[in-house]
Design a protein around this motif. Structure first.
Motif, PDB file in Angstrom:
ATOM      1  N   LEU A  71       0.833  -1.207   0.000  1.00  0.00           N
ATOM      2  CA  LEU A  71       0.000   0.000   0.000  1.00  0.00           C
ATOM      3  C   LEU A  71       0.869   1.259   0.000  1.00  0.00           C
ATOM      4  O   LEU A  71       0.589   2.223  -0.732  1.00  0.00           O
ATOM      5  N   THR A  72       1.927   1.252   0.781  1.00  0.00           N
ATOM      6  CA  THR A  72       2.852   2.397   0.839  1.00  0.00           C
ATOM      7  C   THR A  72       3.553   2.585  -0.499  1.00  0.00           C
ATOM      8  O   THR A  72       3.703   3.718  -0.972  1.00  0.00           O
ATOM      9  N   GLN A  73       3.966   1.500  -1.145  1.00  0.00           N
ATOM     10  CA  GLN A  73       4.577   1.588  -2.472  1.00  0.00           C
ATOM     11  C   GLN A  73       3.622   2.195  -3.472  1.00  0.00           C
ATOM     12  O   GLN A  73       3.997   3.060  -4.269  1.00  0.00           O
ATOM     13  N   GLN A  74       2.381   1.755  -3.429  1.00  0.00           N
ATOM     14  CA  GLN A  74       1.361   2.320  -4.333  1.00  0.00           C
ATOM     15  C   GLN A  74       1.165   3.806  -4.100  1.00  0.00           C
ATOM     16  O   GLN A  74       1.045   4.583  -5.047  1.00  0.00           O
ATOM     17  N   ALA A  75       1.137   4.204  -2.847  1.00  0.00           N
ATOM     18  CA  ALA A  75       0.972   5.630  -2.521  1.00  0.00           C
ATOM     19  C   ALA A  75       2.166   6.431  -3.032  1.00  0.00           C
ATOM     20  O   ALA A  75       1.996   7.532  -3.579  1.00  0.00           O
ATOM     21  N   ALA A  76       3.363   5.911  -2.863  1.00  0.00           N
ATOM     22  CA  ALA A  76       4.561   6.608  -3.336  1.00  0.00           C
ATOM     23  C   ALA A  76       4.554   6.709  -4.855  1.00  0.00           C
ATOM     24  O   ALA A  76       4.903   7.756  -5.429  1.00  0.00           O
ATOM     25  N   GLN A  77       4.143   5.658  -5.532  1.00  0.00           N
ATOM     26  CA  GLN A  77       4.077   5.682  -6.991  1.00  0.00           C
ATOM     27  C   GLN A  77       3.018   6.659  -7.497  1.00  0.00           C
ATOM     28  O   GLN A  77       3.182   7.262  -8.549  1.00  0.00           O
TER      29      GLN A  77
END
Length: 116
Positions: A106-112
């Protein structure tokens, strides 16, 4: 505080690893904040991306992009929602590897979403 510190470090490292383009804005014992780089936001002031904070017997993981335009389409897995204190805050009292994997994704998606 000392017995929860390994949990704090696990979540702190998770956020830094999952959002490598974000910049550490604050880091003191028991609290770390990541900011969106100013060039991404085209602003002189950094925007808050996330925070991991140790407080008492819990560690809080804040992910504000979930409430922002960049993250409104992201889906929080149902099992992770059990750790949600609000739309953008997840609270942990112990290491939960499966939840941590979901949180990292989820954090990776938010950063992307900020890079798009």
């Amino acid at each position: 505080m000392a017995d929860m510190y390994p949990l704090y470090i696990s979540l702190r490292d998770l956020m830094v690893r999952a959002a490598p383009t974000m910049k550490i804005g604050k880091e003191v014992q028991g609290e770390m904040t990541l900011n969106v780089p100013t060039n991404v936001m085209q602003s002189r002031d950094p925007a808050w991306f996330g925070t991991v904070r140790l407080s008492g017997n819990t560690v809080s993981y804040y992910l504000p992009p979930l409430a922002m335009r960049q993250g409104r389409d992201l889906t929080v897995p149902d099992a992770l929602k059990k750790h949600a204190q609000s739309k953008t805050c997840f609270v942990f009292q112990d290491v939960a590897p499966e939840r941590f994997a979901e949180l990292e994704d989820l954090t990776q998606q938010a950063a992307q979403a900020f890079a798009a």
